[in-house]
Design a protein around this motif. Structure first.
Motif, mmCIF file in Angstrom:
data_model
loop_
_atom_site.group_PDB
_atom_site.id
_atom_site.type_symbol
_atom_site.label_atom_id
_atom_site.label_comp_id
_atom_site.label_asym_id
_atom_site.label_seq_id
_atom_site.Cartn_x
_atom_site.Cartn_y
_atom_site.Cartn_z
ATOM 1 N N GLU A 1 -9.761 -4.655 -14.402
ATOM 2 C CA GLU A 1 -10.814 -3.652 -14.597
ATOM 3 C C GLU A 1 -11.309 -3.116 -13.257
ATOM 4 N N THR B 1 -9.668 4.904 -9.904
ATOM 5 C CA THR B 1 -10.345 6.104 -10.387
ATOM 6 C C THR B 1 -11.195 6.726 -9.285
ATOM 7 N N ILE C 1 -11.096 0.729 -11.831
ATOM 8 C CA ILE C 1 -12.262 1.473 -11.340
ATOM 9 C C ILE C 1 -11.998 1.976 -9.928
ATOM 10 N N THR D 1 -22.105 0.148 -12.510
ATOM 11 C CA THR D 1 -21.158 1.246 -12.658
ATOM 12 C C THR D 1 -21.877 2.591 -12.641
#
Length: 270
Positions: free
Chosen positions: A6, A13, A10, A40
């Motif tokens: 994960e 991205t 992130i 986040t």
């Protein structure tokens, strides 16, 4: 997807978004933004600001300078890598117990770095920008230095006259008409007063040089960061003010510093 996968997703991205915005060091900036963000949502907000052109240092609130983490607030001038050369030149001239004055101190990065390198100095720093002064007072607090708000020499205590061993100035030296050619991060997000050196870029340097001999001890030095093109003119300013100038240059830092020494025969200049 496990936690590691994960986090990688992130990070990728964020990198893609920063690259699309033209960030040259997208990978490094992504890592820094991830480590500095507590959620986040905060990360997304910070990435959006960076993609919009806000300097990374203003977003995370600090910059690394001469091995120190210097705190920064929005709008405050970001210390440049080349100015580490100014710090090294000043440190080489300093002795324990010296009185050191940092004019146009901005965030206080130069003074804080000198105190960390040499210690046991009497440090005084000055800036005209209230936002910069607030930063400098945080960054210099561990060095037990004093930070004044005001125009160049004006707020310094009179008892320093003729006693300053090292006087440092990273004064603004960008000619007014050249500011429009600077990167957007600088011209849009740093205080103009920290950039604008007047029509020829030498306006603030001229005033610093004119007053230096009044404050310097015999044998004391004024160090001014300048550009390669302006260096001969900066040296001439110091010579006209009764100081013996020397031009030092670093290819590694792309930096130029003029050092002016007050000799025995130098007169006191207003």
């Amino acid at each position: 997807m496990d936690t590691c996968d994960e986090e990688n997703a992130i990070w990728e991205t964020v990198v893609r978004k920063l690259r699309a915005a033209g960030c040259v060091f997208a990978e490094e900036e992504a890592r820094l933004l991830l480590s500095a963000s507590r959620s986040t949502a905060e990360l997304a907000e910070r990435v959006d600001r960076r993609a919009a052109g806000v300097p990374l240092e203003h977003i995370v609130g600090w910059v690394e300078f001469s091995g120190l983490r210097i705190e920064l607030d929005p709008g405050v001038f970001i210390p440049r890598y080349r100015t580490e050369f100014l710090v090294r030149q000043a440190a080489a001239l300093m002795q324990p117990g010296d009185i050191v004055v940092d004019l146009c101190c901005g965030s206080g990065a130069v003074g804080a770095a000198l105190a960390a390198m040499r210690g046991r100095i009497e440090l005084h720093a000055v800036d005209i920008d209230p936002a910069a002064v607030r930063c400098a007072r945080r960054n210099i607090r561990l060095a037990d230095g004093l930070v004044y708000e005001g125009d160049l020499y004006d707020p310094l205590p009179d008892e320093l006259c003729g006693r300053v061993n090292v006087l440092i100035a990273n004064a603004p030296y960008v000619p007014t008409e050249s500011i429009r050619l600077m990167p957007p991060e600088a011209r849009m997000h740093e205080a103009r007063i920290a950039l604008d050196g007047g029509p020829d870029g030498l306006g603030v340097q001229r005033r610093i040089a004119a007053g230096a001999s009044r404050w310097l001890a015999v044998g004391g030095c004024l160090l001014i960061e300048t550009s390669r093109m302006q260096a001969p003119w900066t040296a001439e300013l110091l010579a006209r003010s009764g100081l013996l100038p020397q031009w030092v240059h670093s290819e590694e830092h792309d930096a130029n510093v003029i050092i002016g020494r007050r000799t025995e025969c130098a007169g006191q200049v207003g």
